[in-house]
Design a protein around this motif. Structure first.
Motif, PDB file in Angstrom:
ATOM      1  N   ILE A   1      -6.867  -2.285   5.122  1.00 24.27           N
ATOM      2  CA  ILE A   1      -7.382  -1.044   4.575  1.00 24.27           C
ATOM      3  C   ILE A   1      -6.261  -0.103   4.643  1.00 24.27           C
ATOM      4  CG2 ILE A   1      -9.089   0.739   4.656  1.00 24.27           C
ATOM      5  CD1 ILE A   1     -10.980  -1.427   6.139  1.00 24.27           C
ATOM      6  N   ALA A   2      -5.550   0.014   3.386  1.00 28.12           N
ATOM      7  CA  ALA A   2      -4.395   1.057   3.264  1.00 28.12           C
ATOM      8  C   ALA A   2      -4.159   1.187   1.944  1.00 28.12           C
ATOM      9  CB  ALA A   2      -3.087   0.194   4.034  1.00 28.12           C
ATOM     10  N   GLY A   3      -3.393   2.339   1.745  1.00 26.60           N
ATOM     11  CA  GLY A   3      -3.062   2.914   0.386  1.00 26.60           C
ATOM     12  C   GLY A   3      -1.820   2.360   0.083  1.00 26.60           C
ATOM     13  N   GLY A   4      -1.398   2.399  -1.024  1.00 28.52           N
ATOM     14  CA  GLY A   4      -0.013   1.915  -1.828  1.00 28.52           C
ATOM     15  C   GLY A   4       0.939   1.563  -0.889  1.00 28.52           C
ATOM     16  N   PRO A   5       2.074   2.500  -0.524  1.00 27.31           N
ATOM     17  CA  PRO A   5       3.051   2.251   0.230  1.00 27.31           C
ATOM     18  C   PRO A   5       3.027   1.617   1.427  1.00 27.31           C
ATOM     19  CG  PRO A   5       3.167   4.398  -0.705  1.00 27.31           C
ATOM     20  CD  PRO A   5       1.939   3.990  -0.944  1.00 27.31           C
ATOM     21  N   VAL A   6       1.921   1.849   2.171  1.00 32.26           N
ATOM     22  CA  VAL A   6       1.336   1.401   3.543  1.00 32.26           C
ATOM     23  C   VAL A   6       1.076   0.052   3.568  1.00 32.26           C
ATOM     24  CG1 VAL A   6       0.241   1.521   5.751  1.00 32.26           C
ATOM     25  CG2 VAL A   6       0.868   3.783   4.357  1.00 32.26           C
ATOM     26  N   ARG A   7       0.418  -0.441   2.463  1.00 28.92           N
ATOM     27  CA  ARG A   7      -0.346  -1.597   2.329  1.00 28.92           C
ATOM     28  C   ARG A   7       1.036  -2.570   1.656  1.00 28.92           C
ATOM     29  NH1 ARG A   7      -4.672  -4.533   0.213  1.00 28.92           N
ATOM     30  NH2 ARG A   7      -6.123  -2.559   0.431  1.00 28.92           N
ATOM     31  N   ASN A   8       2.043  -2.192   0.896  1.00 26.07           N
ATOM     32  CA  ASN A   8       2.924  -3.117   0.764  1.00 26.07           C
ATOM     33  C   ASN A   8       4.015  -3.379   2.199  1.00 26.07           C
ATOM     34  OD1 ASN A   8       2.584  -2.860  -1.931  1.00 26.07           O
ATOM     35  ND2 ASN A   8       4.045  -1.294  -2.133  1.00 26.07           N
ATOM     36  N   VAL A   9       3.903  -2.361   2.982  1.00 27.16           N
ATOM     37  CA  VAL A   9       4.625  -2.788   4.188  1.00 27.16           C
ATOM     38  C   VAL A   9       3.814  -3.786   5.269  1.00 27.16           C
ATOM     39  CG1 VAL A   9       5.401  -1.700   6.286  1.00 27.16           C
ATOM     40  CG2 VAL A   9       5.853  -0.638   4.196  1.00 27.16           C
ATOM     41  N   LEU A  10       2.591  -3.518   5.303  1.00 25.19           N
ATOM     42  CA  LEU A  10       1.616  -4.120   6.020  1.00 25.19           C
ATOM     43  C   LEU A  10       1.391  -5.748   5.533  1.00 25.19           C
ATOM     44  CD1 LEU A  10      -1.046  -1.647   6.991  1.00 25.19           C
ATOM     45  CD2 LEU A  10       0.877  -2.260   8.125  1.00 25.19           C
ATOM     46  N   GLU A  11       1.374  -5.651   4.339  1.00 30.48           N
ATOM     47  CA  GLU A  11       1.074  -6.880   3.860  1.00 30.48           C
ATOM     48  C   GLU A  11       2.658  -8.038   4.067  1.00 30.48           C
ATOM     49  OE1 GLU A  11      -0.396  -6.633  -0.211  1.00 30.48           O
ATOM     50  OE2 GLU A  11      -2.431  -6.497   0.479  1.00 30.48           O
ATOM     51  N   LEU A  12       3.502  -7.347   3.706  1.00 28.39           N
ATOM     52  CA  LEU A  12       4.995  -8.267   3.824  1.00 28.39           C
ATOM     53  C   LEU A  12       5.132  -8.448   5.501  1.00 28.39           C
ATOM     54  CD1 LEU A  12       7.049  -6.621   0.937  1.00 28.39           C
ATOM     55  CD2 LEU A  12       6.028  -8.867   1.242  1.00 28.39           C
ATOM     56  N   ALA A  13       4.728  -7.679   6.468  1.00 26.96           N
ATOM     57  CA  ALA A  13       4.714  -7.858   7.756  1.00 26.96           C
ATOM     58  C   ALA A  13       3.852  -8.966   8.209  1.00 26.96           C
ATOM     59  CB  ALA A  13       4.330  -6.435   8.429  1.00 26.96           C
ATOM     60  N   GLY A  14       2.778  -9.041   7.502  1.00 25.83           N
ATOM     61  CA  GLY A  14       1.890 -10.274   7.867  1.00 25.83           C
ATOM     62  C   GLY A  14       0.485  -9.798   8.321  1.00 25.83           C
ATOM     63  N   TYR A  15       0.103  -8.621   8.330  1.00 26.67           N
ATOM     64  CA  TYR A  15      -1.099  -8.276   9.298  1.00 26.67           C
ATOM     65  C   TYR A  15      -2.243  -8.478   8.071  1.00 26.67           C
ATOM     66  CZ  TYR A  15       1.642  -5.619  12.445  1.00 26.67           C
ATOM     67  OH  TYR A  15       2.645  -5.495  13.553  1.00 26.67           O
ATOM     68  N   LYS A  16      -3.533  -9.141   8.835  1.00 26.70           N
ATOM     69  CA  LYS A  16      -4.561  -9.513   7.937  1.00 26.70           C
ATOM     70  C   LYS A  16      -5.559  -8.648   8.157  1.00 26.70           C
ATOM     71  CE  LYS A  16      -3.027 -13.465   6.578  1.00 26.70           C
ATOM     72  NZ  LYS A  16      -1.454 -13.160   6.537  1.00 26.70           N
ATOM     73  N   ASN A  17      -5.798  -7.848   9.346  1.00 26.22           N
ATOM     74  CA  ASN A  17      -6.803  -7.096   9.473  1.00 26.22           C
ATOM     75  C   ASN A  17      -6.454  -5.923  10.366  1.00 26.22           C
ATOM     76  OD1 ASN A  17      -8.968  -8.938   9.127  1.00 26.22           O
ATOM     77  ND2 ASN A  17      -7.912 -10.098  10.533  1.00 26.22           N
ATOM     78  N   ILE A  18      -6.219  -4.617   9.556  1.00 21.24           N
ATOM     79  CA  ILE A  18      -5.966  -3.423   9.965  1.00 21.24           C
ATOM     80  C   ILE A  18      -6.539  -2.198   9.184  1.00 21.24           C
ATOM     81  CG2 ILE A  18      -3.705  -3.719   8.484  1.00 21.24           C
ATOM     82  CD1 ILE A  18      -2.076  -2.377  10.984  1.00 21.24           C
ATOM     83  N   ARG A  19      -6.558  -0.981   9.794  1.00 22.08           N
ATOM     84  CA  ARG A  19      -7.080   0.136   9.187  1.00 22.08           C
ATOM     85  C   ARG A  19      -5.950   1.245   9.270  1.00 22.08           C
ATOM     86  NH1 ARG A  19     -12.677   0.517  12.224  1.00 22.08           N
ATOM     87  NH2 ARG A  19     -11.195   1.369  13.547  1.00 22.08           N
TER      88      ARG A  19
END
Length: 167
Positions: A107-125
């Motif tokens: 659960i993240a918006g634009g730029p934050v989502r890009n970083v978290l998905e490429l880092a490998g997180y599956k569950n995060i707010r």
């Protein structure tokens, strides 16, 4: 901070933003492009870089190169989340990272989502606070992730066993 050496063929990249920038000179205006690129292996490795060039593809290539030089290792727990809540800050941007149980998703918006998905997180707010400048938001997210500590690291710093720390 020590530099990580990794196989760059496993890294995925995502362009967060492309901006046209202008420099006014005696003969007129010089147009160039800046590309903000995030790279990661979806397994705890992530970095961001900014590339500038006269053409967009060259700016993206330079941004990817800069991002691979700035890679950091981030902790991921057994839920695919972060070990604890943290607030990352960079410039006027702040990003609140919150731990989440299995099944939450990213659960993240634009730029934050890009970083978290490429880092490998599956569950995060997350919640982005302050400035919404994409460059600063990406760097605030990476700052927050880089400062996270695993329970093992905290136990070692305090000189107590991990079991005592968790209970």
């Amino acid at each position: 901070m020590k530099r990580l050496t990794v196989d760059t063929s496993q890294l995925e990249d995502k362009v967060v933003s492309i901006k046209r920038v202008t420099k006014v000179v005696k003969g007129g205006r010089n147009m160039r492009f800046t590309a903000l690129v995030v790279v990661g292996d979806k397994n705890g490795l992530v970095g961001a870089g900014l590339g500038k060039a006269a053409e967009i593809p060259e700016a993206i290539r330079k941004g990817k190169e800069a991002a691979t030089k700035n890679l950091i290792r981030v902790p991921i727990d057994e839920n695919g989340s972060i070990p604890h809540d943290y607030m990352g800050k960079f410039g006027g941007a702040s990003v609140l990272l919150k731990r989440s149980p299995e099944g939450t998703g990213v659960i993240a918006g634009g730029p934050v989502r890009n970083v978290l998905e490429l880092a490998g997180y599956k569950n995060i707010r997350t919640k982005s606070l302050g400035s919404n400048n994409k460059h600063n938001v990406v760097l605030a997210t990476i700052d927050g992730l880089s400062r996270l500590k695993t329970p093992e690291e905290v136990a070692k710093l305090r000189g107590v066993p991990v079991e005592q720390l968790i209970n």
